[in-house]
Design a protein around this motif. Structure first.
Motif, mmCIF file in Angstrom:
data_model
loop_
_atom_site.group_PDB
_atom_site.id
_atom_site.type_symbol
_atom_site.label_atom_id
_atom_site.label_comp_id
_atom_site.label_asym_id
_atom_site.label_seq_id
_atom_site.Cartn_x
_atom_site.Cartn_y
_atom_site.Cartn_z
ATOM 1 N N ALA A 135 7.504 -15.136 7.355
ATOM 2 C CA ALA A 135 8.174 -16.067 6.384
ATOM 3 C C ALA A 135 8.962 -15.338 5.578
ATOM 4 N N ASP A 136 9.638 -14.263 5.799
ATOM 5 C CA ASP A 136 10.844 -13.579 5.042
ATOM 6 C C ASP A 136 10.330 -13.241 3.764
ATOM 7 N N ILE A 137 9.201 -12.811 3.508
ATOM 8 C CA ILE A 137 8.584 -12.421 2.193
ATOM 9 C C ILE A 137 8.646 -10.776 2.471
ATOM 10 N N PRO A 138 9.235 -10.185 1.652
ATOM 11 C CA PRO A 138 9.171 -8.825 2.056
ATOM 12 C C PRO A 138 7.632 -7.912 1.821
ATOM 13 N N SER A 139 7.506 -7.332 2.725
ATOM 14 C CA SER A 139 6.189 -6.835 2.869
ATOM 15 C C SER A 139 6.109 -5.293 3.644
ATOM 16 N N VAL A 140 5.259 -4.480 3.206
ATOM 17 C CA VAL A 140 4.906 -3.424 3.954
ATOM 18 C C VAL A 140 3.248 -2.812 4.148
ATOM 19 N N ALA A 141 3.083 -2.579 5.234
ATOM 20 C CA ALA A 141 1.826 -2.084 5.688
ATOM 21 C C ALA A 141 1.511 -0.770 5.117
ATOM 22 N N VAL A 142 0.436 -0.632 4.170
ATOM 23 C CA VAL A 142 0.425 0.909 3.831
ATOM 24 C C VAL A 142 -1.297 1.082 3.778
ATOM 25 N N GLY A 143 -1.445 2.172 3.674
ATOM 26 C CA GLY A 143 -2.926 2.833 3.284
ATOM 27 C C GLY A 143 -3.375 3.328 4.655
ATOM 28 N N ASN A 144 -4.635 3.267 4.875
ATOM 29 C CA ASN A 144 -5.512 3.887 6.127
ATOM 30 C C ASN A 144 -4.688 3.388 7.318
ATOM 31 N N ILE A 145 -3.830 2.459 7.350
ATOM 32 C CA ILE A 145 -3.241 1.999 8.623
ATOM 33 C C ILE A 145 -2.231 3.120 9.179
ATOM 34 N N GLY A 146 -1.880 4.431 8.176
ATOM 35 C CA GLY A 146 -0.992 5.368 8.635
ATOM 36 C C GLY A 146 -0.088 5.559 7.783
ATOM 37 N N ASN A 147 0.229 4.797 6.839
ATOM 38 C CA ASN A 147 1.365 4.913 5.898
ATOM 39 C C ASN A 147 0.915 5.040 4.335
ATOM 40 N N PRO A 148 0.676 6.115 3.993
ATOM 41 C CA PRO A 148 0.266 6.174 2.329
ATOM 42 C C PRO A 148 0.952 5.250 1.498
ATOM 43 N N GLY A 155 10.918 3.375 -3.111
ATOM 44 C CA GLY A 155 12.042 2.342 -2.681
ATOM 45 C C GLY A 155 11.561 1.087 -2.663
ATOM 46 N N ARG A 156 10.560 0.650 -3.190
ATOM 47 C CA ARG A 156 9.827 -0.567 -3.047
ATOM 48 C C ARG A 156 10.878 -1.860 -3.500
ATOM 49 N N ALA A 157 11.229 -2.860 -2.734
ATOM 50 C CA ALA A 157 11.901 -3.870 -3.233
ATOM 51 C C ALA A 157 11.096 -4.914 -4.008
ATOM 52 N N ASP A 158 12.017 -5.402 -5.180
ATOM 53 C CA ASP A 158 11.648 -6.383 -5.877
ATOM 54 C C ASP A 158 10.876 -7.892 -5.356
ATOM 55 N N GLY A 159 9.556 -7.937 -5.712
ATOM 56 C CA GLY A 159 9.024 -9.068 -5.171
ATOM 57 C C GLY A 159 8.248 -8.742 -3.823
ATOM 58 N N SER A 160 8.026 -7.560 -3.432
ATOM 59 C CA SER A 160 7.693 -7.383 -2.041
ATOM 60 C C SER A 160 5.978 -6.899 -2.324
ATOM 61 N N TRP A 161 5.367 -7.102 -1.178
ATOM 62 C CA TRP A 161 3.869 -7.003 -0.876
ATOM 63 C C TRP A 161 3.486 -5.705 -0.565
ATOM 64 N N PHE A 162 2.555 -5.151 -0.968
ATOM 65 C CA PHE A 162 1.805 -3.860 -0.322
ATOM 66 C C PHE A 162 0.867 -4.718 0.708
#
Length: 471
Positions: A135-148, A155-162
């Motif tokens: 949906a073109d919403i900035p997001s990054v998968a983090v945590g136990n998935i392998g990326n703390p 470097g987190r973009a404004d309005g992005s979701w963790f």
């Protein structure tokens, strides 16, 4: 409570996430961090990365869990139980102790969507992240998935979701973690060596919701008995909870299946999505995972049209009922991530009309097998038991009446041997499901290596068959 403007930092445990915290701290020495010390643990030794971080300004203490000194903040690695002496030592020498996700949240608290549960976390987290990105919403998968998450804070973009996959270890010590959207998929016995009791384990999972209110959205699978054993703790006054089930609960906030189509209702407004048959991920549990992810994505601001397109575009993840090709018309599936019995039960729902030969075995966790064995006997035509746990699985299946149910039982020494035995039992159009219900440590370093070894052996068999035909 925000972190101090400048603080001294203690890190416990020389795992990857702990070292990532130290690396973040080194990049902020003289700015946010006055000094950083890592106690690696009783068996810790220097390596290339610790030497690099020492050059960057960190102090390392190896070979002991007896902490000395005084620190503002202690970040404990997830492998260190909150009931251990090491954890207690860190707490005694710090003003505050927390895990890495809590630490990252305190540094960057906006827009967290958190996912927990005994099984299904990675698929659901990946799918939420996929739907947001679609949906073109900035997001990054983090945590136990392998990326703390600490790696993404600066470097987190404004309005992005963790989109944060969080294990019970990571949630257990949280105080201020406040996701705006959170998912609880299921609670079944696991990680009891860390938590000591099932109740502690369940409470750690439910703790994810502790700071959520009517402005947030907690998404809970109400079909799961483990979740519903704690219904009163989950459905609290002042907390907005969406009921997740294949049946319509009738609640203003619900996700369900109606006439074969997925529906998410938010504040009484329905969003009709896609047919369950259109999903590339198979099984009843993956319908639940997809409903959870769709509800989360809608709550994060996506449109229903975008969610529909993203759902049908999402492919199975590696080691999670992953299609692994065919040999002589027999279809093989790699479900190496299934390291407990509950995950295997869920995987079997992906093949309701197929003849299934199930491969079970590996390092024995000592899980009760009575109910599991009865369920297996209802869904398969044969079971090949292998590895360290083979004998206990075979006895449990015999006691559950496998042979009286027409289920063939076979034994194998190891994973490759189990594949060979399964091939002798399978006919064209059958399914061989590698869903071991055990950890892999009798043969492999982890489920990833095990799953890739399974697929690699299938490739060897296909190549040998092709060579034989050419010859």
């Amino acid at each position: 409570m925000p972190l101090p403007q400048t603080f001294s930092l203690l890190v416990l445990g020389q795992g990857s996430s702990g070292l990532d915290v130290v690396q973040w701290a080194c990049s902020h020495l003289g700015d946010r961090v006055s000094d950083v010390t890592m106690y690696g643990g009783a068996k810790a030794q220097p390596n290339d990365r610790t030497r690099e971080l020492e050059r960057a300004g960190a102090r390392f203490v190896f070979g002991t869990e007896d902490v000395e000194g005084a620190y503002d903040i202690c970040v404990s690695s997830p492998g260190i139980s909150e009931f251990s002496d090491f954890f207690a030592a860190g707490r005694a020498h710090s003003n505050e102790i927390m895990g890495e996700p809590e630490f990252a949240f305190r540094l960057s608290p906006s827009n967290w969507c958190a996912v927990t549960g005994t099984n299904g976390k990675t698929t659901t987290t990946s799918l939420v992240d996929h739907l947001l990105r679609f949906a073109d919403i900035p997001s990054v998968a983090v945590g136990n998935i392998g990326n703390p998450p600490i790696n993404e804070v600066d470097g987190r973009a404004d309005g992005s979701w963790f989109c944060a996959e969080l294990s019970s270890y990571q949630i257990a010590t949280t105080k201020e973690l406040h996701p705006r959207v959170a998912i609880l998929l299921n609670i079944t016995d696991d990680h009891l060596a860390w938590h000591r009791t099932h109740e502690n384990y369940a409470e750690a999972k439910i703790r994810l919701f502790q700071n959520m209110d009517e402005c947030d959205l907690a998404i809970v699978d109400v079909e799961d008995e483990g979740n519903m054993a704690h219904r009163d703790e989950i459905f609290k006054s002042g907390r907005r909870v969406l009921s997740l089930s294949c049946e319509d609960s009738g609640a203003d906030d619900a996700a369900f299946v109606r006439d074969g189509r997925m529906v998410v209702r938010l504040a009484g407004v329905e969003n009709e999505l896609v047919s369950t048959a259109d999903l590339q991920i198979a099984g009843h549990h993956n319908v639940i995972n997809a409903l959870a992810a769709a509800a989360a994505a809608l709550a994060c601001g996506t449109s229903a049209a975008s969610v529909r397109a993203g759902l049908v575009n999402f492919a199975p993840l590696e080691h999670r009922i992953e299609p692994a090709g065919s040999i002589a018309g027999v279809r093989f599936y790699n479900d190496s991530k299934a390291t407990n019995t509950d995950a295997v039960e869920k995987a079997l729902t992906a093949f309701p009309r197929d003849r299934v030969i199930l491969l079970l075995g590996g390092h024995d966790k000592g899980t009760p097998l009575e109910d599991f064995s009865r369920i297996v006997c209802q869904h398969v035509v044969a079971v090949v038991c292998f590895g360290e746990a083979a004998e206990r699985f075979e006895h449990a299946l015999e006691f559950a009446g496998a042979k009286g149910s027409g289920v063939t039982l076979a034994r194998a020494e190891h994973m490759r041997d189990a594949v060979d035995v399964a091939r002798t039992l399978a006919h064209a159009d059958d399914v061989v499901l590698f869903s071991p219900a055990c950890s892999s440590f009798d043969e492999f370093s982890g489920y990833e290596e095990r799953g890739r070894a399974f697929k690699s052996y299938l490739d060897e068999l296909r190549a040998a068959d092709a060579a034989a035909i050419e010859g």
